[in-house]
Design an enzyme around this catalytic site. Structure first.
Site, PDB file in Angstrom:
ATOM      1  N   GLY A 130      87.389  63.480  36.910  1.00 31.79           N
ATOM      2  CA  GLY A 130      88.223  62.389  37.400  1.00 31.79           C
ATOM      3  C   GLY A 130      88.179  62.163  38.892  1.00 31.79           C
ATOM      4  CB  CYS A 248      75.153  66.862  41.643  1.00 28.28           C
ATOM      5  SG  CYS A 248      75.291  67.468  39.947  1.00 28.28           S
TER       6      CYS A 248
END
Length: 484
Positions: A130, A248
């Protein structure tokens, strides 16, 4: 603080990095950065507190905060290793005043709002836990709407908990494989963030075990999934809309090649937009296409990749899905009941913008849904939409914790400000015996002028009603211990 164990970097991985490392960077610096612990970083949640007010609040804590150049609300916490209190258990974190978020992961949302774009309806394809959803909601100031999707069932609960803690009201949660959106909601979203699942080469400073299963074969498989996801997302994007693709990881197969593949599918409808002016110093990580390829030694951060793509025209649609969504289980609240509910909520200190949030009901439940999403109802199945406002009972309403956290007025007549001691008791799930006693029987509890819950005063006691899954036995103040 736990002892840091540097990651073991496979030789084949190092060879790959050596092949793609820009001439301005060195492998020695790359390896050294990968084997240093990651700097802690936080993002101020401006839905709850301004950056200036937070900095003033944090002054007595002795925190050394260094601004993160690509996020006005982000800071590196330089002396985190000196802190005895876990950041996640501080009252300030539990109250939603800040979010613990790695600095590089603040880049995608910043790129989404580059040039002050303010899209109305946004899809976050892989949203848990989130951090980016709440960052986007704060940038939108809870206006518009966000669909926060998460494929992993075990992470949906965490996603909702963080959305609720941060006071986000404009978000709906879905639980799908992200590849469904292009067919289910064609050309629906003004903007899309696809922070794609990846091989995680950039996170070795936070998770040294991230490279334990690294292989070129797994990268090939992951890149195939990423192509499926970006294709579906592109179909779900409106013409003229912006998509941010991020990972990432560091290899080109999961990054540049995925973006180039998409552009090759739609050469007349997909453009790359440069991020070289996203922040001062961005050019140090900018590729020839205008992507950000962030090696960890450049900004002393996680490794990361961010691309900004513009959909310049419509594309042929995907086949419509063959499944049936089922009947939407909610109905709008009738006009007469809306007035009654709104007035009852205001007496309790709960307010909302009726142009942004609309009242819906299911049995005895009353909800507030983002108005911007109503056209999607019935096209996909939602796990949760907006905020559960209340439950109806014959003698009135039982207001819900998440509604208090997101919508209550901290200056309402029944608001009661908690000091550090009683706030700790609240988050520890304990009843409290405050002095002086509050005068109201039903209280909006606040900490640092932000609502943290609803409680009843019973004689000299504040009865704890914090939902059990939010109780934290280790809750404590970040403030140095002092007499109250």
């Amino acid at each position: 603080m736990a002892k840091f164990t540097p990651a073991s970097l496979p030789a084949e991985f190092l060879d790959t990095m050596r092949d793609i490392m820009p001439s301005s960077l060195s492998m020695e610096d790359f390896i050294a950065a990968c084997q240093r612990p990651l700097r802690r970083s936080i993002r101020v949640n401006t839905l709850k507190i301004s950056v200036d007010a937070f900095l003033q609040l944090a002054q007595p804590y002795g925190w050394q905060l260094e601004p993160i150049p690509w996020c006005q609300e982000g800071f590196w916490l330089l002396n985190a290793e000196e802190e005895n209190t876990r950041l996640g258990n501080t009252l300030e974190h539990l109250s939603g005043l800040f979010y613990i978020q790695e600095a590089s992961s603040m880049l995608p949302a910043s790129a989404l709002f580059h040039h002050n774009d303010a899209p109305g309806t946004i899809l976050d394809v892989a949203a848990a836990p989130g951090s980016k959803t709440t960052q986007i909601a704060a940038r939108l100031n809870n206006e518009g709407a966000i669909v926060a999707n998460e494929y992993s069932a075990s992470r949906v609960k965490v996603l909702h908990a963080n959305i609720s803690r941060c006071g986000v009201s404009n978000t709906a949660i879905t639980h799908f494989d992200g590849r469904v959106f292009g067919a289910a909601l064609p050309e629906y979203f003004d903007a899309i963030l696809l922070d794609a699942p990846c091989s995680g080469e950039g996170v070795v400073r936070k998770d040294p075990a991230a490279m334990s299963h690294w292989s070129q074969e797994s990268i090939t498989d992951i890149a195939a999934t990423q192509r499926d996801l970006i294709l579906s997302a592109f179909h779900a994007l409106k013409p003229g809309g912006v998509m941010i693709y991020s990972t990432c990881t560091l290899n080109r197969q999961e990054n540049q090649q995925v973006c180039r593949w998409l552009q090759a599918q739609f050469p007349d409808a997909c453009e790359f937009e440069s991020l070289d002016d996203l922040f001062a110093g961005a050019e140090r990580a900018t590729t020839e296409e205008g992507f950000l390829h962030v090696f960890p030694q450049i900004y002393d951060s996680e490794g990361f990749f961010v691309a900004r793509l513009r959909k310049t025209g419509s594309v042929p649609p995907l086949p419509r899905p063959g499944y049936k969504v089922g009947k939407f289980p909610f109905s709008p609240v009738a006009h007469k009941d809306r007035a009654l509910l709104t007035e009852a909520a205001r007496k309790q200190g709960i307010r909302w913008d009726e142009e942004l949030l609309q009242l819906w009901q299911r049995d005895s439940e009353v909800w507030l849904f983002p108005a911007a999403l109503t056209s999607a109802f019935g096209n996909i199945k939602f796990s949760r939409i907006g905020i559960k406002l209340a439950e109806r009972f014959p003698k009135g309403f039982r207001w819900q914790h998440e509604a208090i956290v997101a919508l209550a007025d901290p200056n309402a007549s029944n608001a009661y400000a908690l000091n550090d001691r009683i706030a700790c008791e609240w988050f520890q799930g304990k009843d409290s015996y405050p002095e002086p006693l509050p005068t109201a029987d039903e209280l909006i509890l606040t900490y640092q002028n932000t609502p943290v819950g609803l409680a009843k005063r019973i004689s000299s006691r504040i009865k704890n009603s914090l939902p059990r899954d939010l109780v934290r036995d280790g809750a404590s103040s970040a403030r140095p211990l002092a007499k109250e």
